[in-house]
Scaffold this motif. Structure first.
Motif, mmCIF file in Angstrom:
data_model
loop_
_atom_site.group_PDB
_atom_site.id
_atom_site.type_symbol
_atom_site.label_atom_id
_atom_site.label_comp_id
_atom_site.label_asym_id
_atom_site.label_seq_id
_atom_site.Cartn_x
_atom_site.Cartn_y
_atom_site.Cartn_z
ATOM 1 N N ARG A 50 0.830 -1.212 0.000
ATOM 2 C CA ARG A 50 0.000 0.000 0.000
ATOM 3 C C ARG A 50 0.862 1.260 0.000
ATOM 4 N N PHE A 51 1.995 1.207 0.726
ATOM 5 C CA PHE A 51 2.891 2.365 0.761
ATOM 6 C C PHE A 51 3.535 2.584 -0.606
ATOM 7 N N ILE A 52 3.947 1.487 -1.259
ATOM 8 C CA ILE A 52 4.554 1.606 -2.584
ATOM 9 C C ILE A 52 3.532 2.105 -3.604
ATOM 10 N N GLY A 53 2.267 1.658 -3.437
ATOM 11 C CA GLY A 53 1.229 2.057 -4.377
ATOM 12 C C GLY A 53 0.733 3.479 -4.186
ATOM 13 N N GLU A 54 1.128 4.135 -3.104
ATOM 14 C CA GLU A 54 0.704 5.513 -2.856
ATOM 15 C C GLU A 54 1.528 6.453 -3.736
ATOM 16 N N PRO A 55 0.881 7.229 -4.621
ATOM 17 C CA PRO A 55 1.639 8.133 -5.502
ATOM 18 C C PRO A 55 2.458 9.159 -4.727
ATOM 19 N N ASN A 56 1.854 9.740 -3.684
ATOM 20 C CA ASN A 56 2.537 10.735 -2.862
ATOM 21 C C ASN A 56 2.895 10.093 -1.521
ATOM 22 N N LYS A 57 4.128 9.592 -1.413
ATOM 23 C CA LYS A 57 4.551 8.849 -0.216
ATOM 24 C C LYS A 57 4.448 9.697 1.052
ATOM 25 N N LYS A 58 4.666 11.019 0.929
ATOM 26 C CA LYS A 58 4.646 11.876 2.108
ATOM 27 C C LYS A 58 3.244 11.971 2.727
ATOM 28 N N ARG A 59 2.225 11.745 1.910
ATOM 29 C CA ARG A 59 0.858 11.871 2.404
ATOM 30 C C ARG A 59 0.278 10.531 2.858
ATOM 31 N N PHE A 60 1.068 9.474 2.811
ATOM 32 C CA PHE A 60 0.555 8.160 3.210
ATOM 33 C C PHE A 60 0.122 8.164 4.673
ATOM 34 N N PHE A 61 0.955 8.770 5.539
ATOM 35 C CA PHE A 61 0.657 8.787 6.970
ATOM 36 C C PHE A 61 -0.201 9.983 7.376
ATOM 37 N N HIS A 62 -0.665 10.760 6.395
ATOM 38 C CA HIS A 62 -1.643 11.799 6.703
ATOM 39 C C HIS A 62 -3.026 11.189 6.901
ATOM 40 N N ASN A 63 -3.187 9.964 6.419
ATOM 41 C CA ASN A 63 -4.444 9.240 6.594
ATOM 42 C C ASN A 63 -4.413 8.509 7.936
ATOM 43 N N ALA A 64 -5.376 8.810 8.803
ATOM 44 C CA ALA A 64 -5.390 8.210 10.144
ATOM 45 C C ALA A 64 -5.515 6.691 10.085
ATOM 46 N N TRP A 65 -6.240 6.176 9.092
ATOM 47 C CA TRP A 65 -6.402 4.721 8.977
ATOM 48 C C TRP A 65 -5.076 4.056 8.632
ATOM 49 N N ASN A 66 -4.265 4.695 7.786
ATOM 50 C CA ASN A 66 -2.943 4.146 7.464
ATOM 51 C C ASN A 66 -2.049 4.127 8.697
ATOM 52 N N VAL A 67 -2.144 5.180 9.510
ATOM 53 C CA VAL A 67 -1.364 5.223 10.750
ATOM 54 C C VAL A 67 -1.805 4.107 11.693
ATOM 55 N N PHE A 68 -3.116 3.912 11.809
ATOM 56 C CA PHE A 68 -3.645 2.850 12.672
ATOM 57 C C PHE A 68 -3.179 1.475 12.205
ATOM 58 N N ASP A 69 -3.307 1.203 10.905
ATOM 59 C CA ASP A 69 -2.894 -0.098 10.370
ATOM 60 C C ASP A 69 -1.406 -0.346 10.598
ATOM 61 N N THR A 70 -0.592 0.670 10.323
ATOM 62 C CA THR A 70 0.853 0.528 10.484
ATOM 63 C C THR A 70 1.220 0.288 11.939
ATOM 64 N N PHE A 71 0.574 0.995 12.858
ATOM 65 C CA PHE A 71 0.859 0.826 14.284
ATOM 66 C C PHE A 71 0.524 -0.592 14.738
ATOM 67 N N ILE A 72 -0.652 -1.090 14.344
ATOM 68 C CA ILE A 72 -1.061 -2.441 14.745
ATOM 69 C C ILE A 72 -0.082 -3.479 14.210
ATOM 70 N N VAL A 73 0.342 -3.317 12.964
ATOM 71 C CA VAL A 73 1.257 -4.295 12.360
ATOM 72 C C VAL A 73 2.623 -4.240 13.026
ATOM 73 N N LEU A 74 3.149 -3.036 13.254
ATOM 74 C CA LEU A 74 4.478 -2.907 13.855
ATOM 75 C C LEU A 74 4.508 -3.447 15.278
ATOM 76 N N VAL A 75 3.461 -3.169 16.058
ATOM 77 C CA VAL A 75 3.420 -3.689 17.422
ATOM 78 C C VAL A 75 3.307 -5.211 17.411
ATOM 79 N N SER A 76 2.614 -5.757 16.411
ATOM 80 C CA SER A 76 2.485 -7.213 16.312
ATOM 81 C C SER A 76 3.824 -7.881 16.026
ATOM 82 N N LEU A 77 4.781 -7.121 15.463
ATOM 83 C CA LEU A 77 6.102 -7.690 15.154
ATOM 84 C C LEU A 77 6.973 -7.854 16.391
#
Length: 247
Positions: A50-77
């Motif tokens: 999803r990060f690679i598919g985002e045209p504007n990489k800087k705005r990927f984490f401007h979306n709260a849902w992307n931040v939530f998904d990334t946090f859940i995945v990273l903590v699971s690691l």
């Protein structure tokens, strides 16, 4: 197909959480642990895609849902199964089910609508609390001697009124007070009218109104992405054509 695959993995992860709540054999526990690691890796790959598919990489984490998904995945690691943070690890895996909301657009619209409706709902809830408090004070004054367990003080009276509002055996409470105050039915009926009918319908109306606004915003964004002219743009072009014809 990508979204359907991710949704199926989330559902499977939820089923695994349910399976871990049972007493299972050591072999089954090992299999579940391996599957949990596999699901975590799949989620990590999905976030990377999803990060690679985002045209504007800087705005990927401007979306709260992307931040939530990334946090859940990273903590699971983080390997915390055998540490003092094992409970936190299990909680994070439970919250992975919430990723269903970030994947399905309709669920995102519902959550966004609820969040945006909170400021308006706050005033309705404040007014409802005032009504609750007034009725609780009246109930404590008149009914405390009848049943102290239900009307002994303001706090208990508020809890009793919540029971009345949710229709949980509220007639038993009413009939008990009617043995002393025959007209106390008026107290309960007016309270139910204000809370269960009037205020709750107001809450539903606010949420539905905000939901419609969110759907309209989503539709406008889709039209913008598909380069289709909006109604405002069509009216402006029509006005320009009329002006040219008049000249």
């Amino acid at each position: 197909m990508f979204e359907l695959f991710v949704i199926s993995i989330i559902i499977f992860s939820a089923l695994m959480i349910g399976a871990n709540s049972y007493q299972v054999s050591a072999t089954t526990y090992q299999v579940l642990s391996v599957l949990d690691i596999t699901i975590t890796v799949i989620f990590l790959i999905e976030i990377i895609i999803r990060f690679i598919g985002e045209p504007n990489k800087k705005r990927f984490f401007h979306n709260a849902w992307n931040v939530f998904d990334t946090f859940i995945v990273l903590v699971s690691l983080i390997p915390i199964e055998d540490s003092e943070l094992a409970v936190l690890g299990r909680l994070v895996r439970i919250f992975r089910v919430l990723r269903m909301v970030s994947i399905i657009p309709e669920l995102r619209i519902l959550i966004n609508s609820l969040v945006k409706a909170l400021p308006q709902l706050g005033y309705v809830m404040l007014l409802m609390f005032i009504i609750f408090y007034i009725y609780a004070a009246v109930g404590t004054t008149f009914f405390a001697a009848i049943n102290p367990d239900l009307w002994g003080d303001i706090a208990v009276s508020l809890l009793t009124l919540f029971r009345v509002m949710t229709f949980e055996d509220w007639t038993d409470v009413m009939y008990e007070t009617m043995t002393v105050y025959s007209l106390s039915w008026f107290y309960y009926l007016t309270f139910i009218f204000f809370t269960a009918f009037a205020f709750l319908n107001m809450v539903i109306g606010i949420v539905v109104n905000v939901l419609e606004q969110e759907r309209q915003i989503e539709a406008d964004l889709l039209k913008k992405d598909s380069d289709e002219p909006s109604m405002k743009e069509l009216k402006q072009e029509l006005a320009e054509i009329k002006a040219l014809l008049q000249k």
